[in-house]
Design an enzyme around this catalytic site. Structure first.
Site, PDB file in Angstrom:
ATOM      1  N   CYS A  87      36.319   9.824  -3.587  1.00  0.00           N
ATOM      2  CA  CYS A  87      34.877   9.800  -3.271  1.00  0.00           C
ATOM      3  C   CYS A  87      34.283  11.203  -3.199  1.00  0.00           C
ATOM      4  CB  CYS A  87      34.641   9.066  -1.964  1.00  0.00           C
ATOM      5  SG  CYS A  87      35.353   7.423  -1.957  1.00  0.00           S
ATOM      6  N   CYS A 210      29.267  -0.596   6.849  1.00  0.00           N
ATOM      7  CA  CYS A 210      29.941  -0.177   5.610  1.00  0.00           C
ATOM      8  C   CYS A 210      28.936   0.316   4.570  1.00  0.00           C
ATOM      9  CB  CYS A 210      30.677  -1.356   4.974  1.00  0.00           C
ATOM     10  SG  CYS A 210      31.860  -2.166   6.062  1.00  0.00           S
ATOM     11  N   SER A 211      29.361   1.290   3.771  1.00  0.00           N
ATOM     12  CA  SER A 211      28.610   1.617   2.554  1.00  0.00           C
ATOM     13  C   SER A 211      28.879   0.496   1.555  1.00  0.00           C
ATOM     14  CB  SER A 211      29.062   2.961   1.997  1.00  0.00           C
ATOM     15  OG  SER A 211      30.455   2.939   1.723  1.00  0.00           O
ATOM     16  N   ILE A 213      29.100  -1.337  -2.490  1.00  0.00           N
ATOM     17  CA  ILE A 213      29.651  -1.085  -3.829  1.00  0.00           C
ATOM     18  C   ILE A 213      28.439  -0.824  -4.738  1.00  0.00           C
ATOM     19  CG2 ILE A 213      30.995  -2.115  -5.709  1.00  0.00           C
ATOM     20  CD1 ILE A 213      32.678  -2.059  -3.182  1.00  0.00           C
ATOM     21  N   LYS A 332      25.400   4.748   3.302  1.00  0.00           N
ATOM     22  CA  LYS A 332      25.150   3.421   3.854  1.00  0.00           C
ATOM     23  C   LYS A 332      23.964   2.719   3.184  1.00  0.00           C
ATOM     24  CE  LYS A 332      24.970  -0.227   6.111  1.00  0.00           C
ATOM     25  NZ  LYS A 332      24.434  -0.784   4.851  1.00  0.00           N
ATOM     26  N   HIS A 336      26.745   4.050  -2.628  1.00  0.00           N
ATOM     27  CA  HIS A 336      27.906   4.926  -2.776  1.00  0.00           C
ATOM     28  C   HIS A 336      28.654   4.654  -4.088  1.00  0.00           C
ATOM     29  CE1 HIS A 336      31.243   7.427  -1.870  1.00  0.00           C
ATOM     30  NE2 HIS A 336      31.965   6.594  -1.142  1.00  0.00           N
TER      31      HIS A 336
HETATM   32  N1  COA Z   1      25.583  -3.238   3.791  1.00  0.00           N
HETATM   33  C1  COA Z   1      24.604  -4.158   3.852  1.00  0.00           C
HETATM   34  N2  COA Z   1      24.537  -5.250   3.080  1.00  0.00           N
HETATM   35  C2  COA Z   1      25.516  -5.388   2.171  1.00  0.00           C
HETATM   36  C3  COA Z   1      26.558  -4.469   2.030  1.00  0.00           C
HETATM   37  C4  COA Z   1      26.571  -3.353   2.887  1.00  0.00           C
HETATM   38  N3  COA Z   1      27.535  -2.447   2.819  1.00  0.00           N
HETATM   39  N4  COA Z   1      27.377  -4.866   1.038  1.00  0.00           N
HETATM   40  C5  COA Z   1      26.853  -6.010   0.555  1.00  0.00           C
HETATM   41  N5  COA Z   1      25.731  -6.323   1.246  1.00  0.00           N
HETATM   42  C6  COA Z   1      24.892  -7.499   1.081  1.00  0.00           C
HETATM   43  C7  COA Z   1      24.554  -7.797  -0.354  1.00  0.00           C
HETATM   44  O1  COA Z   1      23.335  -7.173  -0.722  1.00  0.00           O
HETATM   45  C8  COA Z   1      24.445  -9.299  -0.343  1.00  0.00           C
HETATM   46  O2  COA Z   1      23.184  -9.654   0.184  1.00  0.00           O
HETATM   47  P1  COA Z   1      22.399 -10.934  -0.372  1.00  0.00           P
HETATM   48  O3  COA Z   1      23.296 -12.111  -0.102  1.00  0.00           O
HETATM   49  O4  COA Z   1      21.143 -10.926   0.442  1.00  0.00           O
HETATM   50  O5  COA Z   1      22.207 -10.665  -1.838  1.00  0.00           O
HETATM   51  C9  COA Z   1      25.484  -9.726   0.654  1.00  0.00           C
HETATM   52  O6  COA Z   1      25.675  -8.599   1.536  1.00  0.00           O
HETATM   53  C10 COA Z   1      26.809 -10.105   0.046  1.00  0.00           C
HETATM   54  O7  COA Z   1      27.142  -9.108  -0.898  1.00  0.00           O
HETATM   55  P2  COA Z   1      28.569  -8.988  -1.531  1.00  0.00           P
HETATM   56  O8  COA Z   1      28.515  -8.008  -2.661  1.00  0.00           O
HETATM   57  O9  COA Z   1      29.109 -10.358  -1.808  1.00  0.00           O
HETATM   58  O10 COA Z   1      29.385  -8.323  -0.340  1.00  0.00           O
HETATM   59  P3  COA Z   1      30.902  -8.355  -0.143  1.00  0.00           P
HETATM   60  O11 COA Z   1      31.225  -9.142   1.065  1.00  0.00           O
HETATM   61  O12 COA Z   1      31.583  -8.726  -1.420  1.00  0.00           O
HETATM   62  O13 COA Z   1      31.244  -6.790   0.122  1.00  0.00           O
HETATM   63  C11 COA Z   1      31.892  -5.066   1.636  1.00  0.00           C
HETATM   64  C12 COA Z   1      30.896  -6.198   1.322  1.00  0.00           C
HETATM   65  C13 COA Z   1      31.518  -4.429   2.939  1.00  0.00           C
HETATM   66  C14 COA Z   1      33.320  -5.637   1.770  1.00  0.00           C
HETATM   67  C15 COA Z   1      31.874  -4.061   0.470  1.00  0.00           C
HETATM   68  O14 COA Z   1      30.570  -3.592   0.314  1.00  0.00           O
HETATM   69  C16 COA Z   1      32.804  -2.885   0.730  1.00  0.00           C
HETATM   70  O15 COA Z   1      34.000  -2.963   0.513  1.00  0.00           O
HETATM   71  N6  COA Z   1      32.263  -1.727   1.153  1.00  0.00           N
HETATM   72  C17 COA Z   1      33.063  -0.540   1.378  1.00  0.00           C
HETATM   73  C18 COA Z   1      33.173   0.278   0.131  1.00  0.00           C
HETATM   74  C19 COA Z   1      34.146   1.412   0.298  1.00  0.00           C
HETATM   75  O16 COA Z   1      35.207   1.279   0.895  1.00  0.00           O
HETATM   76  N7  COA Z   1      33.825   2.574  -0.268  1.00  0.00           N
HETATM   77  C20 COA Z   1      34.666   3.734  -0.206  1.00  0.00           C
HETATM   78  C21 COA Z   1      34.564   4.333   1.121  1.00  0.00           C
HETATM   79  S1  COA Z   1      35.749   5.591   1.421  1.00  0.00           S
END
Ligand code: COA
Length: 386
Positions: A87, A210-211, A213, A332, A336
């Site tokens: 990252c 969480c940030s 995807i 966030k 990201h």
């Molecule tokens: N914050 C707020 N809302 C989020 C979000 C986040 N981080 N991620 C997804 N959403 C929302 C989407 O917009 C979607 O909303 P909608 O239903 O109104 O359209 C809903 O949540 C579901 O989205 P989806 O893509 O199915 O989420 P998910 O459950 O598959 O993934 C996480 C969510 C948190 C698991 C994923 O974003 C993640 O792994 N984040 C961390 C990334 C990371 O590790 N980066 C590197 C860091 S070192």
């Protein structure tokens, strides 16, 4: 060593770009940066591209060559290099460009970052990201990044006075800033309750800690300071470029709630720039999870360990606070796209220092960028001045 300046910046919108290819994302950001700098392609001496995992996200390797080709630079045989540090790939690409110009080796250099993450499902994406931790000791045991940062949060909350509400306030503040940023993935305001009532990802971290995807790309153009006025009336000077590393596994750390690489890179940057904390007007920190912003503020030395939660809740890091943190919305809310994030931080600081940040504008002449790879095995810190 020569002084270095940023003369142009460009960034795509961050979010889901299902209709735009990986290469087009880069070309769009690059074109915006060149236009902003008033530079044409044939003047470019070198290209450094931050990218973490195109091989797995879009099944494309040899990114340096691909980007040079689709940016129209292959016919001039412009050297193009991919830079990878998880990252922190973007921050490190910027640092390589700065070093190339400072050394006198190159004059007009583009530093860029690009990642297209949404072509695969969340599970695959989280697994790819986890390859930036220690696969043998962490990944194979099921520790993904939400899990690893949850361990940091648990340890931190056990030892220091941080409430769940204060942690949520990091996300509330970053969504407020994202709501004022036209390139941000999330432009909706939220409350502490939104965070506390969102689904649990890895205890104590919830969805809104969480940030996301993200797909996106950003690019900047750097030149020797002595040539900057040929291109722009408002060059932004690079006052410091520092980097540090640490153990890749969290369990090998001296202290898992302090990112020692952040402490080291921050100290090096302050020493290079000859500045104190009070002289920094704004900071873009690597808030891949809310706890990461809390640790970053402290590890960079803006307050003592254990104080960042209270400062955040008191508004000290808000747009009108003492030290605005993540005016872009941070990872966030702005999003990201891992390889692009470090360059987007430079884009945000340059926009702020030039007074072009619109509804999220703060009064700033000096800004700092803090970009983290993994849980802090690589950290890159830059200080820029108007
Ligand atoms: N914050 C707020 N809302 C989020 C979000 C986040 N981080 N991620 C997804 N959403 C929302 C989407 O917009 C979607 O909303 P909608 O239903 O109104 O359209 C809903 O949540 C579901 O989205 P989806 O893509 O199915 O989420 P998910 O459950 O598959 O993934 C996480 C969510 C948190 C698991 C994923 O974003 C993640 O792994 N984040 C961390 C990334 C990371 O590790 N980066 C590197 C860091 S070192």
């Amino acid at each position: 060593m020569r002084d270095v300046a940023v003369i142009g910046v460009g960034c795509t919108e961050f979010g889901e770009h299902w209709g735009t290819s990986f290469r087009d994302l880069f070309v769009n950001a690059g074109a915006l940066a060149l236009e902003d700098a008033g530079v044409t392609g044939e003047k470019i001496d070198a290209l450094y591209v931050g990218n973490m995992s195109a091989g797995r996200f879009v099944e494309q390797e040899h990114i340096g060559a691909l980007i040079a080709d689709y940016a129209g630079l292959a016919s001039n045989n412009v050297p193009s290099t991919r830079v990878e540090a998880a990252c922190a790939s973007g921050g490190l690409a910027f640092r390589q460009a700065v070093i190339a110009v400072a050394s006198g080796m190159e004059d007009i250099v583009v530093a860029a970052g690009v990642e297209k993450m949404t072509d695969v499902g969340t599970g695959a994406s989280v697994d790819m990201l986890a390859s930036a931790a220690d696969r043998e000791w962490e990944g194979f045991a099921g520790a993904t990044f939400p899990g690893l940062y949850a361990m940091i949060a648990n340890d931190y909350m056990h030892r220091y006075p941080l409430t769940r509400e204060q942690l949520a306030q990091v996300a509330v503040k970053n969504h407020e800033n994202g709501a004022r940023n036209p390139i941000a993935q999330f432009q909706n305001r939220i409350t502490v309750d939104t965070v506390l009532n969102s689904s649990l990802v890895a205890d104590p971290l919830r969805l809104f800690d969480c940030s996301p995807i993200t797909d996106g790309a950003a690019a900047v153009v750097v030149v020797p300071l002595e040539r900057a006025r040929e291109f722009t009336d408002s060059p932004v000077r690079v006052l410091a470029s520092a980097q540090a590393s640490d153990t890749i596994s969290l369990h090998d750390r001296r202290d898992i709630s302090t990112l020692d690489a952040t402490v080291a890179a921050g100290r090096r940057a302050f020493a290079q720039a000859g500045l104190t904390h009070k002289e920094i007007d704004m900071v873009e920190v690597h808030d891949c999870f809310t706890i990461a912003e809390i640790c970053a503020i402290e590890d960079l030395g803006f307050c003592k360990k254990g104080e960042a939660g209270r400062l955040t809740a008191d508004g000290a890091t808000a747009l009108n606070g003492e030290i605005p943190v993540n005016t872009s919305g941070g990872l966030k809310a702005c999003g990201h796209p891992v390889g692009a994030t470090g360059i987007k931080q430079i884009y945000e600081i340059v926009s702020q220092l030039r007074g072009e940040a619109g509804g999220r504008q703060v009064d700033a002449e000096i800004g700092m960028a803090h970009n983290v790879g993994g849980t802090g095995a690589t950290v890159v810190v830059h200080i820029l001045g108007a």
